[in-house]
Write a protein that holds these residues in place. Sequence first.
Motif, PDB file in Angstrom:
ATOM      1  N   ILE A 141       0.848  -1.198   0.000  1.00 13.99           N
ATOM      2  CA  ILE A 141       0.000   0.000   0.000  1.00 13.99           C
ATOM      3  C   ILE A 141       0.881   1.245   0.000  1.00 13.99           C
ATOM      4  CG2 ILE A 141      -1.839   1.232   1.232  1.00 13.99           C
ATOM      5  CD1 ILE A 141      -2.732  -1.544   0.324  1.00 13.99           C
ATOM      6  N   GLY A 175      10.160  -3.266  10.493  1.00 16.56           N
ATOM      7  CA  GLY A 175       8.771  -3.609  10.185  1.00 16.56           C
ATOM      8  C   GLY A 175       8.020  -2.609   9.334  1.00 16.56           C
ATOM      9  N   GLY A 177       8.371  -2.427   5.897  1.00 16.28           N
ATOM     10  CA  GLY A 177       8.140  -2.876   4.523  1.00 16.28           C
ATOM     11  C   GLY A 177       9.371  -2.920   3.630  1.00 16.28           C
ATOM     12  N   LYS A 178      10.562  -2.880   4.219  1.00 15.05           N
ATOM     13  CA  LYS A 178      11.785  -2.905   3.384  1.00 15.05           C
ATOM     14  C   LYS A 178      11.884  -4.240   2.644  1.00 15.05           C
ATOM     15  CE  LYS A 178      14.526  -2.166   6.973  1.00 15.05           C
ATOM     16  NZ  LYS A 178      13.549  -1.975   8.052  1.00 15.05           N
ATOM     17  N   THR A 179      11.739  -5.327   3.397  1.00 12.49           N
ATOM     18  CA  THR A 179      11.848  -6.646   2.765  1.00 12.49           C
ATOM     19  C   THR A 179      10.713  -6.849   1.765  1.00 12.49           C
ATOM     20  OG1 THR A 179      12.854  -7.482   4.769  1.00 12.49           O
ATOM     21  CG2 THR A 179      11.986  -9.125   3.253  1.00 12.49           C
ATOM     22  N   HIS A 180       9.542  -6.365   2.125  1.00 11.52           N
ATOM     23  CA  HIS A 180       8.394  -6.495   1.214  1.00 11.52           C
ATOM     24  C   HIS A 180       8.749  -5.868  -0.139  1.00 11.52           C
ATOM     25  CE1 HIS A 180       3.762  -6.427   0.749  1.00 11.52           C
ATOM     26  NE2 HIS A 180       4.314  -6.191  -0.431  1.00 11.52           N
ATOM     27  N   LYS A 308      -4.736  -6.436   4.511  1.00 11.55           N
ATOM     28  CA  LYS A 308      -4.369  -7.701   5.171  1.00 11.55           C
ATOM     29  C   LYS A 308      -5.623  -8.422   5.663  1.00 11.55           C
ATOM     30  CE  LYS A 308       0.196  -6.692   5.221  1.00 11.55           C
ATOM     31  NZ  LYS A 308       1.139  -7.335   4.330  1.00 11.55           N
ATOM     32  N   ARG A 333       4.542  -4.680  11.046  1.00 12.59           N
ATOM     33  CA  ARG A 333       4.524  -6.101  11.418  1.00 12.59           C
ATOM     34  C   ARG A 333       3.643  -6.296  12.649  1.00 12.59           C
ATOM     35  NH1 ARG A 333       9.703  -7.044  11.686  1.00 12.59           N
ATOM     36  NH2 ARG A 333       9.925  -7.544   9.508  1.00 12.59           N
ATOM     37  N   GLU A 336       0.061  -6.459  11.703  1.00 13.10           N
ATOM     38  CA  GLU A 336      -0.285  -7.808  11.250  1.00 13.10           C
ATOM     39  C   GLU A 336      -0.427  -8.751  12.433  1.00 13.10           C
ATOM     40  OE1 GLU A 336       2.925  -8.580   8.371  1.00 13.10           O
ATOM     41  OE2 GLU A 336       1.277  -9.026   7.005  1.00 13.10           O
TER      42      GLU A 336
HETATM   43  N1  LIG Z   1       2.997  -0.359   2.742  1.00 15.55           N
HETATM   44  C1  LIG Z   1       2.728  -1.638   3.052  1.00 15.55           C
HETATM   45  N2  LIG Z   1       1.725  -2.287   2.456  1.00 15.55           N
HETATM   46  C2  LIG Z   1       1.430  -3.568   2.776  1.00 15.55           C
HETATM   47  N3  LIG Z   1       2.113  -4.278   3.690  1.00 15.55           N
HETATM   48  C3  LIG Z   1       3.135  -3.674   4.317  1.00 15.55           C
HETATM   49  C4  LIG Z   1       3.502  -2.336   4.032  1.00 15.55           C
HETATM   50  N4  LIG Z   1       4.536  -1.999   4.813  1.00 15.55           N
HETATM   51  C5  LIG Z   1       4.818  -3.084   5.542  1.00 15.55           C
HETATM   52  N5  LIG Z   1       3.989  -4.097   5.247  1.00 15.55           N
HETATM   53  C6  LIG Z   1       3.956  -5.445   5.847  1.00 15.55           C
HETATM   54  O1  LIG Z   1       4.555  -5.368   7.120  1.00 15.55           O
HETATM   55  C7  LIG Z   1       5.283  -6.561   7.389  1.00 15.55           C
HETATM   56  C8  LIG Z   1       6.702  -6.199   7.766  1.00 15.55           C
HETATM   57  O2  LIG Z   1       7.352  -5.712   6.609  1.00 15.55           O
HETATM   58  P1  LIG Z   1       8.848  -6.102   6.242  1.00 15.55           P
HETATM   59  O3  LIG Z   1       9.183  -7.468   6.725  1.00 15.55           O
HETATM   60  O4  LIG Z   1       9.048  -5.805   4.808  1.00 15.55           O
HETATM   61  O5  LIG Z   1       9.591  -5.050   7.153  1.00 15.55           O
HETATM   62  P2  LIG Z   1      11.125  -4.645   7.219  1.00 15.55           P
HETATM   63  O6  LIG Z   1      11.156  -3.181   7.086  1.00 15.55           O
HETATM   64  O7  LIG Z   1      11.915  -5.461   6.264  1.00 15.55           O
HETATM   65  O8  LIG Z   1      11.468  -5.037   8.708  1.00 15.55           O
HETATM   66  P3  LIG Z   1      12.852  -5.529   9.370  1.00 15.55           P
HETATM   67  O9  LIG Z   1      13.682  -4.318   9.551  1.00 15.55           O
HETATM   68  O10 LIG Z   1      12.426  -6.129  10.657  1.00 15.55           O
HETATM   69  O11 LIG Z   1      13.466  -6.529   8.433  1.00 15.55           O
HETATM   70  C9  LIG Z   1       5.233  -7.409   6.127  1.00 15.55           C
HETATM   71  O12 LIG Z   1       4.291  -8.421   6.296  1.00 15.55           O
HETATM   72  C10 LIG Z   1       4.768  -6.443   5.056  1.00 15.55           C
HETATM   73  O13 LIG Z   1       3.970  -7.101   4.087  1.00 15.55           O
END
Ligand SMILES: Nc1ncnc2c1ncn2[C@@H]1O[C@H](COP(=O)(O)OP(=O)(O)OP(=O)(O)O)[C@@H](O)[C@H]1O
Length: 478
Positions: A141, A175, A177-180, A308, A333, A336
């Motif tokens: 999103i 948490g 959304g970087k990995t996403h 979600k 996260r 979720e």
């Molecule tokens: N803008 C968004 N739209 C939909 N889902 C999101 C969004 N941002 C985060 N999420 C969801 O939040 C959860 C955490 O995201 P993600 O694992 O990508 O975080 P991260 O920034 O990589 O965290 P970390 O630093 O712990 O690795 C995932 O399930 C992701 O799908």
Amino acid sequence: MDHTSIWNNCLQNIRQNVDPQSFQTWFAPIRPVALQQNELTIQIPNRLFYEWLEEHYVDVLKSSLQQALGTTGRLQYRISPSRGEGRSGAPAQNGAAKSGNKNTSAPGPRPAPGNPFVIPGVTRPRIPSNLDTRYTFDNFIEGDCNSLARNAAKAVADNPANTAFNPLVIHGNVGLGKTHLLQAIGNHITQKFPNKAVLYVSTDTFTNQLVSSIGSNTTNDLVNWYQNVDVLLVDDIQQLVKRKKTQDVFFNLFNVLRQNNKAVVMTCDRPIIELDIEERLRSRFQWGLSADLSMPALETRMAILKSKADSTAVDIPANVAEFICFHIQHNIRQLEGVLNNLVLHKGVLGDGQEIDLKLAKEVLKNFVTEINKEVTPDVIQRTVADYYNLEVENLASATRRRQVVLARQISMFLVKQYTEESLKSIGRMFGGRDHSTVLYSIKTVKDLMETNDEIRKSLSELERKIRIGRGEGSDMDF
Ligand SMILES: Nc1ncnc2c1ncn2[C@@H]1O[C@H](COP(=O)(O)OP(=O)(O)OP(=O)(O)O)[C@@H](O)[C@H]1O
């Protein structure tokens, strides 16, 4: 005056009106190239730059140009003819190419023994992408908090062989959304360009592979294998800190990949400038684009929760959703996690159990410590900062950026309205300002409420949000 001095004058003005990170990202890479009559031509790295500047900075550009060139001043963009790497002839780049060649071998067709991905009997290396297909651009999103990172990620995914952002670094707190996004890039590329070898790897995994390759004396093979990758997606590069050997090997790999126009995208939990790694590596990471993810505002959090919830086919009433999103402010996260817990509770308690405010409060207790509290200055500051997409610390800072000043004045007004705090103590909590500044702020907000529709709307929206924080219901769509 020539084009350089005119542009320098513009930059001085721009610098006062945009925050330092945006200045560094969007204005530092611009080069003035010509001045003809009253038309200044500037060179920008790529089209996304143009679109971003026009969408977000057109006012500040216009007013800076008018100050420098008068009201008839005009601006022309020219897109850099290079692949967007922009810094033509930068000595560091030459250095990179050399060291890349010196320390690494050319890509080999055959995976070497000890390689973590070797598949016996297969002569060409197979690159297992390690992607999780659940993460896509469609279910990411978009909001103000992430639109630069999302658009840059999409630009890389649409055109990995010719990306203007090499490397692209996506940074932000836990948490968000970087990995996403990283995975979405990979999934998009494997769909659109099935012949491209995409590899997602965490920095920890890369380090472990390296350590075992050192044990078996096959580090060159490992690096050679990695060179077969067309798109390298590296998660959590903050894990390079204090790993000297990993930094060395990664440095060489990065140079070779980039030299061969292979796209590299990385995520990091902090801005590159704060990453305690070797300078030569840090400066290379800064060649491309660094885009941050900040915490989504309430509306975006609602949209994420809705997306979600829809995918788990669970119904959450709007007031409950808003109550949850109000309280979960720092980590998607966790949002979720709350949703999963609600689904679990509903499952355990049976179909008759509705997801209501009471259940949400119960679940939220495991995630946040302050639920349904009194309206405190802290709650007000967080609500206002969230609304204006700022950090709470900005409100107490010395910055005079218009948006921050307005948010600060509104916060002071609301603290006075909702709490028993004195003018003096309000001044203290907003960066040690004196009571006359607080009085002035309150009066300014009162005046604005009478004359400015937008401020009136913002204030009623803020007051509504403060009430929601106390669990007093919602009228938002969900
Ligand atoms: N803008 C968004 N739209 C939909 N889902 C999101 C969004 N941002 C985060 N999420 C969801 O939040 C959860 C955490 O995201 P993600 O694992 O990508 O975080 P991260 O920034 O990589 O965290 P970390 O630093 O712990 O690795 C995932 O399930 C992701 O799908």
